[in-house]
Every structure is written in structure tokens, then in C-alpha cells.
Enzyme design. Sequence first.
Site, PDB file in Angstrom:
ATOM      1  CE1 TYR A 185      37.340  39.697  45.439  1.00 54.37           C
ATOM      2  CE2 TYR A 185      37.678  42.065  45.236  1.00 54.37           C
ATOM      3  CZ  TYR A 185      37.222  40.871  44.717  1.00 54.37           C
ATOM      4  OH  TYR A 185      36.668  40.845  43.463  1.00 54.37           O
TER       5      TYR A 185
ATOM      6  N   PRO B  17      40.682  46.291  33.651  1.00 48.61           N
ATOM      7  CG  PRO B  17      39.506  44.659  32.478  1.00 48.61           C
ATOM      8  CD  PRO B  17      40.817  45.387  32.521  1.00 48.61           C
TER       9      PRO B  17
ATOM     10  CB  SER C 254      35.216  45.913  36.069  1.00 49.68           C
ATOM     11  OG  SER C 254      34.507  44.804  36.555  1.00 49.68           O
TER      12      SER C 254
ATOM     13  CD  GLN D 216      35.567  42.667  32.657  1.00 50.00           C
ATOM     14  OE1 GLN D 216      35.406  43.417  33.599  1.00 50.00           O
ATOM     15  NE2 GLN D 216      35.143  41.398  32.656  1.00 50.00           N
TER      16      GLN D 216
ATOM     17  CE1 TYR E  55      34.800  38.185  33.985  1.00 51.07           C
ATOM     18  CE2 TYR E  55      32.978  39.629  34.568  1.00 51.07           C
ATOM     19  CZ  TYR E  55      34.259  39.184  34.779  1.00 51.07           C
ATOM     20  OH  TYR E  55      35.011  39.735  35.793  1.00 51.07           O
TER      21      TYR E  55
ATOM     22  CB  THR F 195      37.257  38.897  31.332  1.00 54.21           C
ATOM     23  OG1 THR F 195      37.724  40.245  31.284  1.00 54.21           O
ATOM     24  CG2 THR F 195      38.140  38.078  32.262  1.00 54.21           C
TER      25      THR F 195
ATOM     26  NE  ARG G 148      40.123  35.108  42.915  1.00 54.22           N
ATOM     27  CZ  ARG G 148      39.365  36.000  42.313  1.00 54.22           C
ATOM     28  NH1 ARG G 148      38.830  36.982  43.014  1.00 54.22           N
ATOM     29  NH2 ARG G 148      39.147  35.929  41.018  1.00 54.22           N
TER      30      ARG G 148
ATOM     31  CE  LYS H  30      41.968  41.647  32.153  1.00 51.68           C
ATOM     32  NZ  LYS H  30      41.520  40.850  33.296  1.00 51.68           N
TER      33      LYS H  30
ATOM     34  CG  HIS I 144      41.271  37.400  36.317  1.00 51.13           C
ATOM     35  ND1 HIS I 144      40.316  37.628  35.377  1.00 51.13           N
ATOM     36  CD2 HIS I 144      40.773  37.918  37.475  1.00 51.13           C
ATOM     37  CE1 HIS I 144      39.272  38.233  35.919  1.00 51.13           C
ATOM     38  NE2 HIS I 144      39.532  38.429  37.202  1.00 51.13           N
TER      39      HIS I 144
ATOM     40  NE  ARG J 151      41.470  39.193  41.687  1.00 46.97           N
ATOM     41  CZ  ARG J 151      41.415  39.669  42.920  1.00 46.97           C
ATOM     42  NH1 ARG J 151      42.524  39.854  43.590  1.00 46.97           N
ATOM     43  NH2 ARG J 151      40.267  39.985  43.483  1.00 46.97           N
TER      44      ARG J 151
ATOM     45  N   GLY K 101      49.575  42.175  34.479  1.00 46.55           N
ATOM     46  CA  GLY K 101      50.095  41.247  35.497  1.00 46.55           C
ATOM     47  C   GLY K 101      51.448  41.702  35.993  1.00 46.55           C
TER      48      GLY K 101
ATOM     49  NE  ARG L 271      46.496  41.479  43.341  1.00 43.93           N
ATOM     50  CZ  ARG L 271      46.658  40.602  42.346  1.00 43.93           C
ATOM     51  NH1 ARG L 271      47.378  40.928  41.284  1.00 43.93           N
ATOM     52  NH2 ARG L 271      46.093  39.408  42.391  1.00 43.93           N
TER      53      ARG L 271
END
Length: 365
Positions: A26, A79, A108, A129, A131, A157, A166, A234, A258, A261, A290, A313
Amino acid sequence: MAAEPINLFDFEALAEQKMEKVEWDYIAGAATDEITLRRTRSAYDHIALRPRVLTGTASVDMSTTILGQRISVPFMTSPAGGHGKAHPDGELATARAAAKFGTIMSMSANGTHTIEDVAETVDGPRWYQCYFYRNRETMAGMVKRAEDAGYKALIVTLDSSWPSKRERNIRNDYGNRPRERKNYTPEQVKEGQQLAAKSKFDSGLSGRGQNDPGATWEDLKWLRTVTDLPIIFKGIMTGEDGLLAAEYGVDGLIVSNHGSRNLDTTLSTIETLPEVVEAAGSKVDVLLDGGIRRGSDIAKALALGAKAVMFGRPIFWGLNYGGEDGLTGVLEILRDELEITMVLTGRPTIASIDSSLIRKMPPLD
Ligand SMILES: Cc1cc2nc3c(=O)[nH]c(=O)nc-3n(C[C@H](O)[C@H](O)[C@H](O)COP(=O)(O)O)c2cc1C
């Protein structure tokens, strides 16, 4: 590999060994063929540094100002939802590590811990962050909570308006795993689940089904009526959108895909950065995330016009290694590698990093 991680890739390998495969997939995974994921990382390797000698650079000052906030280093956390997947202290550990380091933690909407708990754990600079949710009351309510809890800017975002595909998650049946959704009310969770259930590709990200694909630039005007916080958009990946964002008066932009993703086969963020900076950089602070894994990656992004960078990550890798201390280790490595880059290219300050730091080169193989 060394017993102690000495670079971010070591942290990554250790986390992969330790984490449950489905959770690892994930975090590590990206959209469809993961072409942009690889490109977003490898693009840095095709930008060369230009060393300078006899510059008298015996120490460096990495501090900088972003949206009026002074930070000790030009990098911060992106985030990212669910830090608790990597370590039980989750976002609390992230906030403490960032604060201790003198940089910003981005929280987030999909946190394992609540907006308020993160604010209470440490007094440090924090951004929140979220949406554009289909239900604007939900968005306004969460923004108000963040504002009340002392968050200093709002990241919206924009690149997640549709459930992504994914494939690692689909194969792992990840969408059926229980989620911690501490920042949403039970009604909001139910609403999100019902919307998400309509897509067989949805990875089950909390709140995902609530994101509004119908949002437009005009919604910024509404957002301004519900918050006084600086607003950062973002997910900007073209000069056209950079220009629109500047015209509509956002305060900051994050060039981001992102973590690759959501939409595959886009350019990497470092390749996209120059066109966004050209379109908007004179009016708006531009950040990038990124594939940032080395201190030299940070310097390259700054040379191409970013004011600061973020990483996603590696937060999970650091937390998984050792909670707050593990993430501090990640931050220290980035700082030390950036220091080497700045000294050996004769750049004593962040302001002294400009386009003469780098040269783009064609691939050698
Ligand atoms: C596990 C995970 C969860 C994420 N969750 C969010 C999120 O909730 N909101 C958001 O804006 N971006 C989210 N992102 C994207 C990050 O903010 C960031 O854009 C990306 O991770 C940067 O790439 P990097 O991982 O190569 O550093 C997430 C990324 C990962 C890996």
C-alpha cells in the site's frame, strides 16, 4: 546492508523486511504500471551537479522562509495518511521529529491520530491537508478544527478527485482492510464508504469516496470565505494550472504527482517543476515532492526554482525503524547529504542555490 541504515534506501529495505506485505505494498505502490513512480525517482539521476572549488565555503546555513514561516532546513514531510501503519506513535512521532528539527509537519486528513492530538503533542509548525469534499460542510468543519488547533496553512490536494487504480492493492484485496478514520465522524465514514463502494478500483483510502470530482477553480473563492489560513494547492503538474493557481490567488503550490499513486505515465515532478516555476514562481511559493531520497535531490529541486521540498514514503520508513527517533534519522541523513552538496558546490545559503548548480544531461546508457 549495514546494520544501521546509512541512507534512505537502507531505511526502505529495512521497512520492507519488517512490514506486513499488504501494508508495505500500500505504501510503496503506485498507479497501474508504476512507470511514473520509477521515472519520478530516476529523473534526478539525469541532472548533474556542477562542483565549485576554492569558494571558502566552510559551513552552510540551510534555513529558509516558506509562506512567511522560518524553517531550519528546506525540506519537510508531505501529507500522507495513516502513519500508524508504520509505527503505533504514528503522526504524533512525525510531529515531534519535525518540530525538534525545526521544520514543518503536514498533517493528512486521513491521519491515524486526530488533528487535535497531533497539535497537543508538541508545539511546532504544522500544516493541515484536506480535499474538496463533495460535502462542503465536511470540508469547512475540518478546516475549522485545524485552524482552532493552531495549524498554520491549509494544503488542498487536487489530484485525488477520482479513485485510482493501484494494482498491488487490488491484488492484495487491500480495500477490504479495516481503516482507522479518527478524523471523520461515523456518518462521514459511512458516506465515504457508500461512494467508494461504487468503484471496484478504490483502494479504500478513508474519505476517498468523498472527494469531489466536480470542484473547479471557482471553489477557491468559497474556501476563502471559510478560512483565513494561507492556502496551498497540491498536485499541480502543468504550467497552465500553475498560472491559473497564481491568477486565482493561492498562496503556495506543490508540484506533486501524489507519489505517482493516482495517474500513471505523467512526467516526473522534477521534470515538471521548471514550467510551473516559470508560470507561477514569481507570485507564489512553489514546493515539490516525489522521489526525494538524497540531499542532492533537494539541491537540484531548489536549483530549478522550488522554495522547499517534501517527502512521503520515507516518513513511513523512518517511523517503522524507530518512531520519532527513526524519522529523526531520516531527517539527519537528508540534512547531512544536503550539507555535502552545498559545501562542494560552493553554496553557503539556500538563496545562493540557483540554476548554475546543475546541468541536465542525457542518459549515459
Ligand atoms: C502511504 C501514502 C499515503 C499518502 N496519503 C496522502 C494523503 O492523505 N494526502 C495527500 O495529499 N497525499 C498523500 N500521499 C502523497 C504524498 O503527500 C506525496 O505526494 C508523495 O508521497 C511524495 O512522493 P514520495 O513518496 O516519493 O516522497 C500519500 C503517499 C503515500 C506513500
